[in-house]
Design a protein around this motif. Structure first.
Motif, PDB file in Angstrom:
ATOM      1  N   ASP A  42       0.812  -1.199  -0.043  1.00 49.53           N
ATOM      2  CA  ASP A  42      -0.014  -0.051   0.125  1.00 49.53           C
ATOM      3  C   ASP A  42       0.850   1.122  -0.223  1.00 49.53           C
ATOM      4  OD1 ASP A  42      -2.887   0.888   0.282  1.00 49.53           O
ATOM      5  OD2 ASP A  42      -1.993   1.668   2.079  1.00 49.53           O
ATOM      6  N   CYS A  43       0.826   2.214  -1.014  1.00 49.56           N
ATOM      7  CA  CYS A  43       1.561   3.288  -1.012  1.00 49.56           C
ATOM      8  C   CYS A  43       0.876   4.451  -1.396  1.00 49.56           C
ATOM      9  CB  CYS A  43       2.351   3.031  -2.432  1.00 49.56           C
ATOM     10  SG  CYS A  43       3.244   1.466  -2.316  1.00 49.56           S
ATOM     11  N   GLU A  44       1.370   5.570  -0.911  1.00 43.96           N
ATOM     12  CA  GLU A  44       0.839   7.143  -0.938  1.00 43.96           C
ATOM     13  C   GLU A  44       1.870   8.089  -1.108  1.00 43.96           C
ATOM     14  OE1 GLU A  44      -2.546   6.814  -1.224  1.00 43.96           O
ATOM     15  OE2 GLU A  44      -3.313   8.672  -1.382  1.00 43.96           O
ATOM     16  N   MET A  45       1.616   9.099  -2.118  1.00 43.07           N
ATOM     17  CA  MET A  45       2.717  10.228  -1.994  1.00 43.07           C
ATOM     18  C   MET A  45       1.974  11.425  -1.980  1.00 43.07           C
ATOM     19  SD  MET A  45       4.954   8.495  -5.334  1.00 43.07           S
ATOM     20  CE  MET A  45       6.165   9.670  -5.438  1.00 43.07           C
ATOM     21  N   SER A  46       2.539  12.584  -1.854  1.00 40.26           N
ATOM     22  CA  SER A  46       2.092  13.879  -1.796  1.00 40.26           C
ATOM     23  C   SER A  46       2.995  14.819  -2.839  1.00 40.26           C
ATOM     24  CB  SER A  46       2.288  14.549  -0.398  1.00 40.26           C
ATOM     25  OG  SER A  46       1.323  13.780   0.683  1.00 40.26           O
ATOM     26  N   PHE A  47       2.129  15.628  -3.358  1.00 37.65           N
ATOM     27  CA  PHE A  47       2.982  16.689  -4.369  1.00 37.65           C
ATOM     28  C   PHE A  47       3.175  15.937  -5.609  1.00 37.65           C
ATOM     29  CE2 PHE A  47       4.047  18.759  -0.041  1.00 37.65           C
ATOM     30  CZ  PHE A  47       3.192  19.520   0.068  1.00 37.65           C
ATOM     31  N   VAL A  48       2.062  15.066  -5.977  1.00 36.60           N
ATOM     32  CA  VAL A  48       2.301  14.441  -7.001  1.00 36.60           C
ATOM     33  C   VAL A  48       1.144  14.508  -7.989  1.00 36.60           C
ATOM     34  CG1 VAL A  48       3.985  12.653  -6.206  1.00 36.60           C
ATOM     35  CG2 VAL A  48       1.422  12.108  -6.068  1.00 36.60           C
ATOM     36  N   LEU A  59       2.989   6.818 -11.676  1.00 36.04           N
ATOM     37  CA  LEU A  59       3.176   5.922 -12.601  1.00 36.04           C
ATOM     38  C   LEU A  59       5.008   5.557 -12.723  1.00 36.04           C
ATOM     39  CD1 LEU A  59       0.598   6.276 -15.468  1.00 36.04           C
ATOM     40  CD2 LEU A  59       0.341   5.211 -13.335  1.00 36.04           C
ATOM     41  N   ASN A  60       5.552   6.779 -12.644  1.00 31.28           N
ATOM     42  CA  ASN A  60       6.909   6.505 -12.966  1.00 31.28           C
ATOM     43  C   ASN A  60       7.544   6.019 -11.851  1.00 31.28           C
ATOM     44  OD1 ASN A  60       6.861   7.810 -15.693  1.00 31.28           O
ATOM     45  ND2 ASN A  60       7.163   9.716 -14.812  1.00 31.28           N
ATOM     46  N   THR A  61       7.149   6.456 -10.682  1.00 24.73           N
ATOM     47  CA  THR A  61       7.677   5.883  -9.502  1.00 24.73           C
ATOM     48  C   THR A  61       7.481   4.340  -9.386  1.00 24.73           C
ATOM     49  OG1 THR A  61       7.281   7.893  -8.281  1.00 24.73           O
ATOM     50  CG2 THR A  61       7.497   5.775  -6.865  1.00 24.73           C
ATOM     51  N   PHE A  62       6.236   3.825  -9.642  1.00 23.87           N
ATOM     52  CA  PHE A  62       6.132   2.394  -9.339  1.00 23.87           C
ATOM     53  C   PHE A  62       6.394   1.522 -10.703  1.00 23.87           C
ATOM     54  CE2 PHE A  62       3.874   4.501  -5.945  1.00 23.87           C
ATOM     55  CZ  PHE A  62       4.366   3.871  -5.109  1.00 23.87           C
ATOM     56  N   GLU A  63       6.446   2.291 -11.712  1.00 27.39           N
ATOM     57  CA  GLU A  63       7.332   1.593 -12.876  1.00 27.39           C
ATOM     58  C   GLU A  63       8.507   1.070 -12.363  1.00 27.39           C
ATOM     59  OE1 GLU A  63       6.466   3.364 -16.630  1.00 27.39           O
ATOM     60  OE2 GLU A  63       8.242   3.024 -17.434  1.00 27.39           O
ATOM     61  N   GLY A  64       9.488   2.039 -11.765  1.00 22.41           N
ATOM     62  CA  GLY A  64      10.668   1.683 -11.166  1.00 22.41           C
ATOM     63  C   GLY A  64      10.674   0.561 -10.371  1.00 22.41           C
ATOM     64  N   LEU A  65       9.528   0.455  -9.293  1.00 18.89           N
ATOM     65  CA  LEU A  65       9.304  -0.711  -8.352  1.00 18.89           C
ATOM     66  C   LEU A  65       9.283  -2.045  -9.219  1.00 18.89           C
ATOM     67  CD1 LEU A  65       9.113  -1.977  -5.768  1.00 18.89           C
ATOM     68  CD2 LEU A  65       6.662  -1.508  -5.863  1.00 18.89           C
ATOM     69  N   ILE A  66       8.190  -1.823 -10.075  1.00 19.59           N
ATOM     70  CA  ILE A  66       8.162  -3.061 -11.057  1.00 19.59           C
ATOM     71  C   ILE A  66       9.510  -3.613 -11.778  1.00 19.59           C
ATOM     72  CG2 ILE A  66       6.516  -4.050 -13.015  1.00 19.59           C
ATOM     73  CD1 ILE A  66       5.119  -4.218 -10.212  1.00 19.59           C
ATOM     74  N   LYS A  67      10.039  -2.731 -12.190  1.00 16.24           N
ATOM     75  CA  LYS A  67      11.205  -3.200 -12.887  1.00 16.24           C
ATOM     76  C   LYS A  67      12.394  -3.697 -12.067  1.00 16.24           C
ATOM     77  CE  LYS A  67      11.008   0.404 -16.733  1.00 16.24           C
ATOM     78  NZ  LYS A  67      11.617   1.346 -17.341  1.00 16.24           N
ATOM     79  N   HIS A  68      12.360  -2.922 -10.950  1.00 17.07           N
ATOM     80  CA  HIS A  68      13.262  -3.604  -9.763  1.00 17.07           C
ATOM     81  C   HIS A  68      13.045  -4.946  -9.626  1.00 17.07           C
ATOM     82  CE1 HIS A  68      15.956  -3.380  -6.431  1.00 17.07           C
ATOM     83  NE2 HIS A  68      14.831  -3.637  -5.812  1.00 17.07           N
ATOM     84  N   LEU A  69      11.755  -5.254  -9.060  1.00 17.47           N
ATOM     85  CA  LEU A  69      11.382  -6.456  -8.822  1.00 17.47           C
ATOM     86  C   LEU A  69      11.615  -7.716  -9.901  1.00 17.47           C
ATOM     87  CD1 LEU A  69       7.887  -5.903  -6.745  1.00 17.47           C
ATOM     88  CD2 LEU A  69      10.238  -6.349  -5.893  1.00 17.47           C
ATOM     89  N   PHE A  70      11.212  -7.179 -11.101  1.00 18.91           N
ATOM     90  CA  PHE A  70      11.469  -8.398 -12.136  1.00 18.91           C
ATOM     91  C   PHE A  70      13.063  -8.614 -12.332  1.00 18.91           C
ATOM     92  CE2 PHE A  70       7.148  -7.505 -13.764  1.00 18.91           C
ATOM     93  CZ  PHE A  70       6.883  -8.991 -13.780  1.00 18.91           C
ATOM     94  N   LYS A  71      13.713  -7.504 -12.207  1.00 22.55           N
ATOM     95  CA  LYS A  71      15.376  -7.555 -12.274  1.00 22.55           C
ATOM     96  C   LYS A  71      15.894  -8.349 -11.393  1.00 22.55           C
ATOM     97  CE  LYS A  71      19.254  -7.135 -14.143  1.00 22.55           C
ATOM     98  NZ  LYS A  71      19.510  -8.181 -15.157  1.00 22.55           N
ATOM     99  N   ARG A  72      15.628  -8.009  -9.960  1.00 22.09           N
ATOM    100  CA  ARG A  72      16.202  -8.677  -8.907  1.00 22.09           C
ATOM    101  C   ARG A  72      15.697 -10.055  -8.677  1.00 22.09           C
ATOM    102  NH1 ARG A  72      19.625  -4.848  -5.758  1.00 22.09           N
ATOM    103  NH2 ARG A  72      19.835  -6.611  -4.509  1.00 22.09           N
TER     104      ARG A  72
END
Lengths: 583, 583
Positions: free
Chosen positions: A236-242, A248-261
């Motif tokens: 569960d995630c939440e961000m301010s001033f976005v 989308l960009n932030t969690f694209e990063g997470l998804i790429k990281h998980l697939f890579k690692r």
């Protein structure tokens, strides 16, 4: 000291070492004169060897007492195997045991502890602690752990902070059913278990925490389908001033990281598709984009030629299956049967074969001559050798049926490769859904989702047309996550509650504390939540989320192992100021 | 794009950069002609400046509308400050703002968002989202996050696997009260919320998982004291094929890692003390070993001299406060008052001053001459300048009172330094506790704790004398964790249930699934659980665990912010097959 090594680490370098290992007996092979035991622990399997003659008689007698799943401790010297097993890391050695200690006996387990077990689902649920010993289930638990720790470390590295929100919260009947908990100290009152930490994470944004996440247990008292659990886990995630783009960009990063690692898979980019296009081209807001075979609408091409089925249909829509023109009658009949299944729901299937010799023939030759069918091929951009499959009927129902047919063709053609991962963002969801039965709008995502700013004025006159700043992450046709930019303006939130048919007092009663918080400087914010159980099953490559939960419940919400839920005592009920009243 | 930078990162290197930041208004200083605003976000505070004349009139008018806790977005150029603030990282610069966007207004908050706020506890609980904006609370949340992630990464590095156990489990009335959850799908039956994952982690050991941990929410429906919460978080751990020594060494590693990484404090070693010695020398199983002042028993030295108070007492025991011989009458009176407080419970205090001129005088000069008192100094190993403080009475009560006096003296003498951390393992706990009221034994730790093997035979005839392989981690007088080696033999577990007064059917009904699991090869195992909220408060240096919980409940188990628990609808009750029946 129960062991010097685990059952997974000894190899040829350890030959002549004196070692002690402990574990479970996987297998005993008694060849008369020689006895081998495969000893298993979490880390692997190591072979023990006993030889009549060189092993003491007393020890041999002890070995003869052993059985599957006994827990033993064995000490001896590591020796090189004569017959090596190249499939396991310890396969070059075995231990010549001289000291054996039976730590615990075992009854014969009710099913075999093997990847392909002979135990049925119910039996394995009852003895889940034995099922968990199987290598496939252990791998699932290890995968889950790895995904969790990689998620945390990635989010930590980009300055997210994990904050625990309460499990005993206020009941808010909007949405699914709450599980409730009677409060002994506050007689007649109840806590609810959270369906999600939605309100709390918004309050954390108002509190200035900026980037919050939590891997968190959530609860929904729903009638369970095969892939639902009464308790489940979310990232569960939440961000301010976005804005939406930032999330989308932030969690694209997470998804790429998980697939890579976790899977060593490079994800190059996450395409985006609007909800409208997803429905138009895939008939689903969860498109599997590992393959094309996009929908082609044929209304203009096919109507008005005297074929009543098409003329009367709201929509005529099809897909083009490359290289399938030589499908036999049996195969096309199978497809017709498939689309007519109740869970698919089409009334029939029309096909056109674009033969490799450039001729065309179809199941509607009576109404469409070769010249007409040529127009179809143009619409489909079909090539010789392709098979066009067409459905007709009410729009929504036909899209859904064609979606199923497309996935079926994807399966038949091997286009849904299990080792290919194609994530896609689905965006621009409608804000609201109309419910015919209750004659009211429901929030498509939830009541806190922000309409697109340019659509806010439509809320008054045409709420159904309002789009939301909401987005889903879909991977291989499975919804893995979803979220939205939230309303952060008190007046807009009030209006949203109105549109959803809340009276002011209701909104105040249920969400007063959140509305109140909006008075004190709420920042623009938004978030997303990922279904963690589902994510694990996607990474693990199996369909059922239950395989990735250590102690799952069955479809009646029961834990078969501990036989829970169960009756509680009259004294407990009395203390809680409740009594049972069966309907 | 709401910001190019946070409020915590701009410095002298950014001078002349054009930047946009967003945040909350901490302070406005309007000096006529010049207006400064401190803008705050999670990362820090940056000063904005507006100058009448060079700033447009329109913008100045907008600035005049602003108030505390407004959320704004400001764009401008970074300039060097004339009057620098060396106390904050951004203190050398300010932003000359030319574009200002009010993102959200704020009513005047009900208390000041400052470290030393003017808000009382209740007001801050109601507006917890505002309290969470205060820097001290934010630091507490960040500390908690840091401790969690360091715990996970350390345990991961030594091959522990985090496994989530269920929240909806079987109710087992042994121990504290369960919170229960009515099951709609299983009418008349209830889940319980876990008081700990004890059964599940033992089942995971039986399942072969070897090294398990979980940072996990637990629930206890107890009457709340100031430092208890109905839901709390544990670091829950279990290992297989281990003895007590393995567990102590493993978690000594964790504790050292956390102190090093989170507080940059080196912990050299963790001493061990038996429960018996802890009681004998500190009067507590939670000894604060940051200072000595150990108990000295005086029975042999002082009895038989005609002083009835001592002669009649079960125990005469004291401490020696170094360098306190010149305490005034007022000071010794204060100490006497202290020990006589009901929560301390002594009936009086005897003192002996060992003056710097080698003379001795005491509050019992009538009964003990200087020669006799000399014997006391020997027993205490006292030096000239010391003050001996002695209590007498029933053993347990007197030990407890002297423990309080020792801690009080530690406080007075500044020996309980907040920046010194002295962890200690307390070991060899009794297995059982006798309860006079119910005339039965209770498990001191829990019913699954293993007796020391050499004491097993005593279970039949003298269960009270049996020691357990149980251990607590105590830091600075606070119990941070506790655990034990578990019973892994079915027959011994049965015997333990007998000793605890369970009938066979009761044991079977409540723990049948665990007892059953013991049949199939349970390995030797043991574990520990740390109170995570308590650990956070220890690291943070404040007493209340509530400060380290984002949304805590008050002493009645209420969340003051959302006013929960609350009434639920008749429809909900009906669906759950329960009704309210107030006593």
């Amino acid at each position: 000291m129960y062991r010097t090594h685990t059952c997974g680490e000894l190899n040829i370098k350890n030959v002549n070492d004196r070692v002690t290992i402990s574990g479970w007996i996987q297998r005993i092979r008694d060849k008369g004169g020689m006895i081998w035991i495969d000893l298993r622990d979490r880390y692997g399997i190591t072979q023990l060897v006993f030889e009549e003659g060189s092993t003491s008689t007393e020890l041999i007698l002890k070995v003869k007492e052993l059985g599957r799943e006994f827990v033993i401790q064995a000490t001896g010297n590591v020796i090189e195997r004569i017959s090596k097993n190249p499939n396991i890391p310890t396969g070059e050695i075995e231990i010549k045991v001289d000291t054996l200690n039976i730590l615990n006996k075992s009854e014969l387990p009710p099913f075999t502890i093997e990847d392909n077990t002979d135990g049925g689902e119910e039996l394995r649920a009852k003895y889940r602690y034995l099922d968990l010993r199987r290598n496939v289930v252990k791998k699932a638990m290890e995968l889950r752990h790895r995904l969790a720790i990689e998620t945390r470390n990635y989010l930590d590295s980009i300055h997210f902070i994990e904050i625990e929100t309460p499990c005993l919260i206020r009941s808010t009947p909007e949405g699914a059913r709450d599980f409730v908990v009677p409060s002994r100290m506050n007689p007649g009152e109840f806590y609810a278990l959270p369906q999600s930490p939605q309100n709390f994470k918004q309050l954390l944004m108002i509190a200035g925490y900026d980037k919050y996440y939590q891997i968190v247990r959530c609860f929904r008292d729903e009638d369970l389908r095969a892939d639902r659990q009464p308790e489940f886990t979310q990232i569960d995630c939440e961000m301010s001033f976005v804005e939406q783009e930032d999330i989308l960009n932030t969690f694209e990063g997470l998804i790429k990281h998980l697939f890579k690692r976790v899977k060593d898979v490079e994800i190059s980019s996450l395409p985006r598709i609007t909800f409208a296009d997803a429905m138009k081209y895939y008939g689903s807001d969860k498109p599997d984009i590992r393959f094309g075979m996009k929908f082609v609408e044929l209304n203009e091409v096919v109507k008005g030629k005297g074929f009543k089925v098409f003329d009367d249909a709201e929509t005529v829509v099809g897909i083009c299956a490359a290289g399938c023109s030589e499908y036999s009658r049996k195969q096309t009949d199978e497809l017709t049967e498939f689309v007519k299944k109740p869970q698919v729901g089409a009334s029939g299937l029309i096909y056109v074969k674009y033969n490799t010799d450039d001729t065309l023939n179809s199941s509607v030759d009576k109404f469409y001559n070769e010249e007409e069918l040529k127009k179809w091929t143009t619409a489909f951009e079909a090539k010789p050798g392709d098979l066009m499959l067409v459905l007709a009927g009410p729009k929504e129902k036909t899209q859904k049926a064609l979606c199923e047919l497309r996935l079926e063709m994807g399966n038949r053609l091997g286009l849904r490769k299990p080792d290919v991962f194609m994530p896609v963002w689905v965006v621009d969801f409608p804000l609201l859904e109309w419910d015919e039965e209750t004659k009211r709008y429901y929030a498509k995502h939830h009541p806190f989702t922000a309409p697109k700013p340019e659509h806010i004025l439509l809320l008054d006159n045409n709420p159904g047309s309002v789009h939301a700043n909401a987005y889903d992450l879909v991977i291989n046709g499975v919804e893995i996550g979803g979220g939205s930019i939230r309303i952060f303006d008190r007046d807009l939130q009030k209006k949203m509650f109105h549109v959803l048919g809340f009276r002011d007092e209701e909104a105040e009663h249920q969400f007063g504390f959140l509305m109140n918080a909006f008075k004190f400087g709420a920042p623009p914010h938004g978030g997303i939540a990922f279904g963690f159980d589902r994510l694990c099953s996607l990474f693990g490559g199996t369909e059922s989320i239950r395989d990735y939960i250590a102690f799952p419940k069955n479809n009646s919400g029961r834990d078969m192992m501990s036989d829970s839920p169960s009756k509680i005592s009259e004294a407990q009920l009395k203390e809680l100021n409740i009594q049972i009243k069966l309907q």
